[in-house]
Design an enzyme around this catalytic site. Sequence first.
Site, PDB file in Angstrom:
ATOM      1  CE1 TYR A 145      16.446  11.841  57.388  1.00 39.06           C
ATOM      2  CE2 TYR A 145      16.011  12.741  55.215  1.00 39.06           C
ATOM      3  CZ  TYR A 145      15.554  12.341  56.457  1.00 39.06           C
ATOM      4  OH  TYR A 145      14.209  12.457  56.771  1.00 39.06           O
ATOM      5  CG  ASP A 241      22.477  15.574  61.817  1.00 33.90           C
ATOM      6  OD1 ASP A 241      21.714  15.528  60.831  1.00 33.90           O
ATOM      7  OD2 ASP A 241      22.244  15.007  62.894  1.00 33.90           O
ATOM      8  CE  LYS A 269      18.488   8.596  63.700  1.00 36.07           C
ATOM      9  NZ  LYS A 269      17.397   7.831  63.054  1.00 36.07           N
TER      10      LYS A 269
END
Length: 433
Positions: A145, A241, A269
């Site tokens: 994801y 990622d 994040k």
Amino acid sequence: MSNIKQSVKHFKQAQQIIPGGVNSPVRAFKGVGGTPRFFDHAKGAYVTDVDGNTYIDYVGSWGPMILGHAHDAVIKGIQETAEKGVSFGAPCVLEIDLAQTVIDMVPSIDVVRFVSSGSEATMSALRLARGFTGRDKILKFDGGYHGHADGLLVKAGSGAATFGEPDSAGVPADYAKLTLTAPFQDLAEVKRLFAENKGEIACIIVEPIPGNTGVLDLYSNGFLQALRELCTAEGALLIFDEVMCGFRVSSGGAQKLFNITPDLTCLGKIIGGGLPVGAYGGREDIMRKISPDGPVYQAGTLSGNPLAMRAGLETLSRLQDDAFYADLEVKSKRLFEGLLAGCKAAGVPATGNRFGSMFTIFFTELEQITCGSDVSKHCDLPFFGKFFNEMLNEGIYLAPSQYEATFVSAAHSDEDINNTIAAAARVLTKLTA
Ligand code: KE4
């Protein structure tokens, strides 16, 4: 069962005017059932809902809160910065300060661009890889994801997998076909795709520590290193990622832990300390293709927002010391092993994968979970839902999906870890009685 009347009321209201009553699907508890808790406030390792129930929090806003919620220095930094204005739409020195901090902490990054989310970071990195290589196709992994950019919602993990929609509606078939996918660990398939699409693949994008089909280990069997070598041989870029694992598993992310150098890195994040920040960066020759230096366009009204930059600086400045991660390692290892031991004692088949303070316990008969289909085909998702809701009643807030990760923060005390292990033992005994 704790009183959740206000959450129930607010969820009904929210569902009238917001899709699913939430602003991000995985929050809706669809993967586990029950009513999502509406939080009123949080501090350290704890979150408190609108009915006054307090929980030990292992979601941590899905990763950003590695210092714990409402860290005094982060709050003070945001307050001080806000008094000077919240957004200029013009350069400010804080952007240089955070950029230099990121470059100092992540050696593969020579030049970095800030955006406002992890999705923006990966979307921009893909456009850059295509612009730099002149190639159109990209390769990702089933269950990986990388946010919700169109080309990445193909066999996606996280909420997309949770709801059984790994290929989102609304993504044009002509666009989706430019996204090639392979199972995690399947190097033969990756090589076949490169051979079948010779000279057409711009990049591989991979979470070096996947956390969106549960946590997986792509390192121990050499899979990640093999991807590095393959990209180099094929003239494709390797994009890590690290939106989730960056600054989570070490002060330089997974790439420092594994000593594997990507061409581009996506971050998010933790880099914003809970405020909206994403970033992408890497080799200078590649990054100089980004406008206004080069022809690859990318922009954002709130990119480099001063509040977010300051929150990121106050957070990252506390992650520079390896002792920080050593302490987190001890707590996380104890929790992980304590939960697995509880499953064993209750006769519940389970396994798990952990790197530092991110891990997933899988309810499965399998020895190990190695790829996305292992979760969908071999995990007891209904049992996970019962476990989740019973733990919620015990005052423990876990991620509401088997496809997600558990995060431990610096604020979690030894007592919190003990209480969590004890609560799990009670719940597992209850569920197997
Ligand atoms: P955001 O656009 O949500 O900031 O980042 C997207 C993203 C990109 N890359 C990785 C590896 C990610 O884990 C994410 C987002 N993670 C999910 C949790 N698995 C965010 C939670 C949510 O979707 O609400």
